[in-house]
Design a protein around this motif. Structure first.
Motif, PDB file in Angstrom:
ATOM      1  N   PRO A 198       0.804  -1.223   0.000  1.00 48.07           N
ATOM      2  CA  PRO A 198       0.000   0.000   0.000  1.00 48.07           C
ATOM      3  C   PRO A 198       0.839   1.277   0.000  1.00 48.07           C
ATOM      4  O   PRO A 198       0.454   2.278  -0.619  1.00 48.07           O
ATOM      5  N   LEU A 199       1.986   1.266   0.691  1.00 49.36           N
ATOM      6  CA  LEU A 199       2.833   2.457   0.732  1.00 49.36           C
ATOM      7  C   LEU A 199       3.375   2.787  -0.656  1.00 49.36           C
ATOM      8  O   LEU A 199       3.326   3.941  -1.091  1.00 49.36           O
ATOM      9  N   LEU A 200       3.865   1.759  -1.372  1.00 46.89           N
ATOM     10  CA  LEU A 200       4.390   1.999  -2.721  1.00 46.89           C
ATOM     11  C   LEU A 200       3.280   2.328  -3.706  1.00 46.89           C
ATOM     12  O   LEU A 200       3.520   3.021  -4.696  1.00 46.89           O
ATOM     13  N   THR A 201       2.081   1.816  -3.458  1.00 47.67           N
ATOM     14  CA  THR A 201       0.954   2.160  -4.327  1.00 47.67           C
ATOM     15  C   THR A 201       0.618   3.644  -4.222  1.00 47.67           C
ATOM     16  O   THR A 201       0.332   4.306  -5.222  1.00 47.67           O
ATOM     17  N   LYS A 202       0.666   4.175  -3.009  1.00 47.01           N
ATOM     18  CA  LYS A 202       0.353   5.593  -2.805  1.00 47.01           C
ATOM     19  C   LYS A 202       1.525   6.495  -3.165  1.00 47.01           C
ATOM     20  O   LYS A 202       1.322   7.614  -3.642  1.00 47.01           O
ATOM     21  N   ASN A 203       2.739   6.042  -2.912  1.00 53.49           N
ATOM     22  CA  ASN A 203       3.909   6.876  -3.167  1.00 53.49           C
ATOM     23  C   ASN A 203       5.002   6.058  -3.843  1.00 53.49           C
ATOM     24  O   ASN A 203       5.981   5.665  -3.205  1.00 53.49           O
ATOM     25  N   PRO A 204       4.872   5.789  -5.156  1.00 53.33           N
ATOM     26  CA  PRO A 204       5.937   5.047  -5.847  1.00 53.33           C
ATOM     27  C   PRO A 204       7.215   5.851  -5.995  1.00 53.33           C
ATOM     28  O   PRO A 204       8.286   5.287  -6.220  1.00 53.33           O
ATOM     29  N   PHE A 205       7.121   7.170  -5.846  1.00 54.90           N
ATOM     30  CA  PHE A 205       8.291   8.015  -6.071  1.00 54.90           C
ATOM     31  C   PHE A 205       9.281   7.977  -4.911  1.00 54.90           C
ATOM     32  O   PHE A 205      10.348   8.582  -5.010  1.00 54.90           O
ATOM     33  N   ILE A 206       8.931   7.285  -3.838  1.00 53.28           N
ATOM     34  CA  ILE A 206       9.919   7.085  -2.787  1.00 53.28           C
ATOM     35  C   ILE A 206      11.068   6.226  -3.307  1.00 53.28           C
ATOM     36  O   ILE A 206      12.191   6.279  -2.779  1.00 53.28           O
ATOM     37  N   LEU A 207      10.821   5.459  -4.373  1.00 57.79           N
ATOM     38  CA  LEU A 207      11.863   4.625  -4.965  1.00 57.79           C
ATOM     39  C   LEU A 207      12.920   5.453  -5.675  1.00 57.79           C
ATOM     40  O   LEU A 207      14.006   4.948  -5.985  1.00 57.79           O
ATOM     41  N   SER A 208      12.619   6.709  -5.955  1.00 62.81           N
ATOM     42  CA  SER A 208      13.600   7.583  -6.608  1.00 62.81           C
ATOM     43  C   SER A 208      14.404   8.402  -5.609  1.00 62.81           C
ATOM     44  O   SER A 208      15.306   9.146  -6.006  1.00 62.81           O
ATOM     45  N   GLN A 209      14.093   8.273  -4.311  1.00 62.07           N
ATOM     46  CA  GLN A 209      14.787   9.055  -3.296  1.00 62.07           C
ATOM     47  C   GLN A 209      16.168   8.470  -3.011  1.00 62.07           C
ATOM     48  O   GLN A 209      16.369   7.252  -3.060  1.00 62.07           O
ATOM     49  N   ASP A 210      17.097   9.368  -2.707  1.00 62.14           N
ATOM     50  CA  ASP A 210      18.440   8.936  -2.335  1.00 62.14           C
ATOM     51  C   ASP A 210      18.406   8.305  -0.940  1.00 62.14           C
ATOM     52  O   ASP A 210      17.771   8.836  -0.022  1.00 62.14           O
ATOM     53  N   LEU A 211      19.074   7.163  -0.802  1.00 64.19           N
ATOM     54  CA  LEU A 211      19.015   6.426   0.459  1.00 64.19           C
ATOM     55  C   LEU A 211      19.621   7.235   1.611  1.00 64.19           C
ATOM     56  O   LEU A 211      19.115   7.184   2.739  1.00 64.19           O
ATOM     57  N   ASP A 212      20.666   7.989   1.351  1.00 61.03           N
ATOM     58  CA  ASP A 212      21.270   8.810   2.415  1.00 61.03           C
ATOM     59  C   ASP A 212      20.299   9.877   2.903  1.00 61.03           C
ATOM     60  O   ASP A 212      20.226  10.167   4.105  1.00 61.03           O
ATOM     61  N   ASN A 213      19.536  10.468   1.986  1.00 61.10           N
ATOM     62  CA  ASN A 213      18.554  11.486   2.381  1.00 61.10           C
ATOM     63  C   ASN A 213      17.444  10.874   3.231  1.00 61.10           C
ATOM     64  O   ASN A 213      16.948  11.509   4.176  1.00 61.10           O
ATOM     65  N   LEU A 214      17.034   9.657   2.896  1.00 63.51           N
ATOM     66  CA  LEU A 214      16.001   8.995   3.694  1.00 63.51           C
ATOM     67  C   LEU A 214      16.493   8.757   5.122  1.00 63.51           C
ATOM     68  O   LEU A 214      15.744   8.957   6.094  1.00 63.51           O
ATOM     69  N   HIS A 215      17.735   8.341   5.266  1.00 61.97           N
ATOM     70  CA  HIS A 215      18.304   8.135   6.599  1.00 61.97           C
ATOM     71  C   HIS A 215      18.358   9.454   7.382  1.00 61.97           C
ATOM     72  O   HIS A 215      18.088   9.479   8.589  1.00 61.97           O
ATOM     73  N   LYS A 216      18.695  10.545   6.703  1.00 59.89           N
ATOM     74  CA  LYS A 216      18.767  11.842   7.376  1.00 59.89           C
ATOM     75  C   LYS A 216      17.388  12.291   7.877  1.00 59.89           C
ATOM     76  O   LYS A 216      17.269  12.859   8.970  1.00 59.89           O
ATOM     77  N   ARG A 217      16.348  12.035   7.106  1.00 59.64           N
ATOM     78  CA  ARG A 217      14.999  12.461   7.507  1.00 59.64           C
ATOM     79  C   ARG A 217      14.500  11.657   8.702  1.00 59.64           C
ATOM     80  O   ARG A 217      13.850  12.203   9.593  1.00 59.64           O
ATOM     81  N   VAL A 218      14.795  10.362   8.708  1.00 58.15           N
ATOM     82  CA  VAL A 218      14.421   9.553   9.863  1.00 58.15           C
ATOM     83  C   VAL A 218      15.220   9.982  11.091  1.00 58.15           C
ATOM     84  O   VAL A 218      14.689  10.048  12.211  1.00 58.15           O
ATOM     85  N   ALA A 219      16.489  10.293  10.883  1.00 56.17           N
ATOM     86  CA  ALA A 219      17.315  10.752  12.003  1.00 56.17           C
ATOM     87  C   ALA A 219      16.799  12.079  12.553  1.00 56.17           C
ATOM     88  O   ALA A 219      16.838  12.315  13.775  1.00 56.17           O
ATOM     89  N   TYR A 220      16.289  12.946  11.688  1.00 53.92           N
ATOM     90  CA  TYR A 220      15.722  14.210  12.159  1.00 53.92           C
ATOM     91  C   TYR A 220      14.500  13.972  13.038  1.00 53.92           C
ATOM     92  O   TYR A 220      14.356  14.598  14.107  1.00 53.92           O
ATOM     93  N   LEU A 221      13.602  13.085  12.595  1.00 53.70           N
ATOM     94  CA  LEU A 221      12.417  12.796  13.405  1.00 53.70           C
ATOM     95  C   LEU A 221      12.814  12.192  14.752  1.00 53.70           C
ATOM     96  O   LEU A 221      12.189  12.486  15.784  1.00 53.70           O
ATOM     97  N   SER A 222      13.836  11.359  14.749  1.00 54.26           N
ATOM     98  CA  SER A 222      14.304  10.785  16.010  1.00 54.26           C
ATOM     99  C   SER A 222      14.870  11.872  16.925  1.00 54.26           C
ATOM    100  O   SER A 222      14.693  11.820  18.150  1.00 54.26           O
ATOM    101  N   SER A 223      15.526  12.871  16.324  1.00 52.43           N
ATOM    102  CA  SER A 223      16.078  13.959  17.137  1.00 52.43           C
ATOM    103  C   SER A 223      14.976  14.816  17.760  1.00 52.43           C
ATOM    104  O   SER A 223      15.213  15.478  18.783  1.00 52.43           O
ATOM    105  N   LYS A 224      13.798  14.796  17.146  1.00 51.64           N
ATOM    106  CA  LYS A 224      12.650  15.535  17.701  1.00 51.64           C
ATOM    107  C   LYS A 224      11.861  14.672  18.677  1.00 51.64           C
ATOM    108  O   LYS A 224      10.726  14.997  19.029  1.00 51.64           O
ATOM    109  N   LYS A 225      12.468  13.567  19.095  1.00 53.37           N
ATOM    110  CA  LYS A 225      11.933  12.678  20.125  1.00 53.37           C
ATOM    111  C   LYS A 225      10.687  11.908  19.697  1.00 53.37           C
ATOM    112  O   LYS A 225       9.849  11.554  20.525  1.00 53.37           O
TER     113      LYS A 225
END
Length: 408
Positions: A198-225
């Motif tokens: 379902p996630l890829l059905t709604k947002n297939p363009f996540i497959l075009s994202q750079d893997l390092d950028n995805l890690h940075k965004r998750v790390a940001y959310l973790s930094s916001k507790k």
């Protein structure tokens, strides 16, 4: 006259056959090893043609006599048979043929490195080509390993093919090189296997994202507790969340914290409950906040309480919100502070609210003041089933309520 023509035709055919046979022995003396084979084939073809012509000529000589309706065959049409004494003796050389092997070996398969002749190349059947243009991904599934594996994950291609450029984008991807790393990342973040499709059905363009950028965004959310469970829940319910850069995520969180006057903990609570407000447009949210404050007359702290209780209200339809508030506040006479304590009223159907209020008014039980003994809570009014509403609030049967609905 007919008899003469039949005899003349037969003699001509026999003469042609005799001449053809007579010249054959001389041909066998040539050096061609296959001359005897060609002779045999030519001889039998001529012989069959000759006899066929003789039989046709003989049939043509058979005429029907008008006398007494009896079929009469002219005696002269009985042609003489060809005998060996009447013609030259035919000598056919015997051709020695090699015996066929008992077991034939299979033809070895063609190697990709072999050089093919023009005749062999003409026999090669290429696989069907991928259609250059199509309005559906169905034609590409059989020849695309990427699409086959996406289907196995639970991706709904029928929804993706209706979106512009998505089909072309997916066909250019390699599953092992481009997709598998994103899937492993999502699983490491905490997204369940059943949510990947379902996630890829709604947002297939996540497959075009750079893997390092995805890690940075998750790390940001973790930094916001945000907890790991909260991040996984937000990604599953708001698939476009990780398409947002760190700067954009920070701006969105800051907007809700500032406009609603929330603390960091309250902001995390709001976003975790309804993560779509982060990825959606901010314009309807800004407009609804002004409507609640200016048109409805709610105070800042009341709007804050309503938003935390019913986050969906922030992005709700302005017309529906206005009609619901007008009926609850002006028709039912419920003040702001009671609406603030029971904001679920904005999520209910206006028709359902009208039916129940008018039925209670008909029974004399439409009392919404908490200080009265038969007080009716807004929460119960909108959340109960018809059966429970009739038994506990209206104190009547559901048949009476259904009859009242028919007469409205």
């Amino acid at each position: 006259m007919s008899l003469c023509m039949c005899q003349r035709g037969a003699r001509c055919l026999l003469s042609a056959l005799r001449n053809s046979v007579a010249t054959t022995p001389r041909q066998l003396k040539s050096d061609d090893p296959f001359s005897s084979h060609r002779f045999s084939r030519q001889f039998f073809m001529i012989q069959n043609t000759a006899w066929k012509s003789i039989f046709q000529s003989r049939a043509a000589c058979t005429q029907s006599s008008p006398e007494n309706g009896v079929k009469v065959t002219h005696p002269a049409s009985n042609l003489p048979s060809i005998s060996q004494s009447q013609h030259e003796t035919i000598v056919i050389a015997r051709v020695e043929m090699d015996p066929l092997p008992e077991e034939l070996e299979d033809v070895p398969p063609i190697s990709p490195l072999d050089v093919l002749t023009d005749e062999e190349a003409a026999l090669v059947t290429p696989p069907p080509p991928i259609p250059p243009q199509s309005f559906t991904l169905q034609h590409f599934v059989d020849s695309s390993e990427t699409l086959q594996k996406l289907v196995m994950l639970g991706v709904d291609l029928s929804k993706l093919e209706n979106r512009p450029h998505v089909g072309t984008f997916l066909l250019k991807l390699d599953f092992e090189r481009d997709i598998s790393k994103i899937l492993f990342f999502l699983k490491d973040v905490g997204v369940e296997d059943g949510q990947l499709g379902p996630l890829l059905t709604k947002n297939p363009f996540i497959l075009s994202q750079d893997l390092d950028n995805l890690h940075k965004r998750v790390a940001y959310l973790s930094s916001k507790k945000f907890s790991r469970h909260a991040i996984a829940r937000m990604i599953s319910r708001a698939p476009y969340l990780l398409n947002f850069s760190v700067e954009r995520l920070d701006n969105r969180l800051g907007f809700f914290q500032k406009e609603l006057g929330l603390s960091g903990e309250r902001t995390r609570e709001l976003v975790t409950r309804l993560p779509r407000i982060i990825t959606g447009s901010l314009e309807p949210i800004k407009e609804n906040l002004k409507v609640f404050e200016i048109e409805f007359g709610f105070r800042k702290n009341e709007i804050q309480h309503i938003a935390l209780k019913v986050p969906k209200m922030l992005g709700g339809n302005k017309r529906k919100l206005t009609e619901t508030f007008d009926y609850v506040h002006n028709t039912m006479g419920i003040p702001h502070h009671l609406i603030t304590h029971f904001p679920q009223v904005f999520n209910t159907s206006l028709l359902r609210l009208k039916e129940r209020h008018e039925f209670l008014t008909f029974l004399g039980r439409a009392i919404y003041d908490p200080t009265q003994p038969i007080y009716v809570s807004l929460d119960k009014l909108v959340s109960m089933s018809d059966q429970t509403f009739c038994e506990e609030i209206a104190k009547t049967s559901i048949q009476d309520f259904e009859q009242f609905q028919k007469n409205m």
